[in-house]
Scaffold this active site. Sequence first.
Site, PDB file in Angstrom:
ATOM      1  N   ASP A  16       0.825  -1.204   0.000  1.00  0.00           N
ATOM      2  CA  ASP A  16       0.000   0.000   0.000  1.00  0.00           C
ATOM      3  C   ASP A  16       0.857   1.251   0.000  1.00  0.00           C
ATOM      4  OD1 ASP A  16      -2.105  -1.701   0.353  1.00  0.00           O
ATOM      5  OD2 ASP A  16      -2.163  -1.427   2.527  1.00  0.00           O
TER       6      ASP A  16
HETATM    7  N1  URA Z   1      -1.255  -5.575   4.273  1.00  0.00           N
HETATM    8  C1  URA Z   1      -1.576  -4.270   4.285  1.00  0.00           C
HETATM    9  O1  URA Z   1      -2.471  -3.832   4.999  1.00  0.00           O
HETATM   10  N2  URA Z   1      -0.861  -3.450   3.487  1.00  0.00           N
HETATM   11  C2  URA Z   1       0.142  -3.867   2.705  1.00  0.00           C
HETATM   12  O2  URA Z   1       0.757  -3.068   2.009  1.00  0.00           O
HETATM   13  C3  URA Z   1       0.452  -5.240   2.721  1.00  0.00           C
HETATM   14  C4  URA Z   1      -0.262  -6.081   3.514  1.00  0.00           C
END
Ligand code: URA
Length: 259
Positions: A103
């Site tokens: 993310d």
């Molecule tokens: N879980 C999340 O919440 N974000 C990520 O980037 C990867 C796994």
Amino acid sequence: MRLDRFLSGQTALSRRELTELIRGGSVTVNDAVIRRPETAVSPERDRITLQGRAVQYSEFHHFLLHKPAGVITASRDPKQKTVLDLLGSADRLPKLAPAGRLDLDTEGLLLITDDGTRAHKMISPKHHTAKYYLAQLAEPYDTEYEALFRSGILLREGGSEEPCLPAECMQIGERLAVLELHEGKYHQVRRMFAAAGNHVTHLLRFQVGALCLPPDLPAGGYINILNKDADKAFQNSSISDAAAFCARHYSSYWIKDLK
Ligand code: URA
């Protein structure tokens, strides 16, 4: 393989730029200047130079990036900075793409590769590649998360609730958890802790399989890794080894409250 094709797989130059360089006499094959882009070469046997520099052949290229927060996991975007923009211009080879995604606000290990088969294997839940995350929590860790996540916590997907694959969780600080996942649902770690009544304030992926984020690699930095190193992503590890690595190497990083 054609000379222009060989060069376009090993450099960040466009086919047109390469054709001009070849026609202009900037390329040698076994010490002879070759001006025909279609000349057949053997990547394994021939010694090829471009503008006086030897061009090493490698079928695939892999970069291990320490993704910083605030950069999107995409190959290109008209508005926002992408993980590929973090590579130096000479490293932006044509077929590179991120293997999986983190993310916008998540930091950590991201493999950028031009080997689509390897990337698919890393992402697909069928291959059970373990991904290890360090989550900083707003509220103190609760040991009940362990059974909850192991049993496959339910997350809302569209109109229904779907169970996650069983996941392992371990406490390494008052508000610090290490999580082992074998899939990659949207915002999964954040949503798992939210479903368990907590909130993730900071998230770092520090390991995939047995491939670790080098502790001395700063956010935004990257290294070129070999096939054999990239293959470590498919080797087994365990949550206790991963948590020990994490506690040893990331305690003085953005984590301030390790016990
Ligand atoms: N879980 C999340 O919440 N974000 C990520 O980037 C990867 C796994």
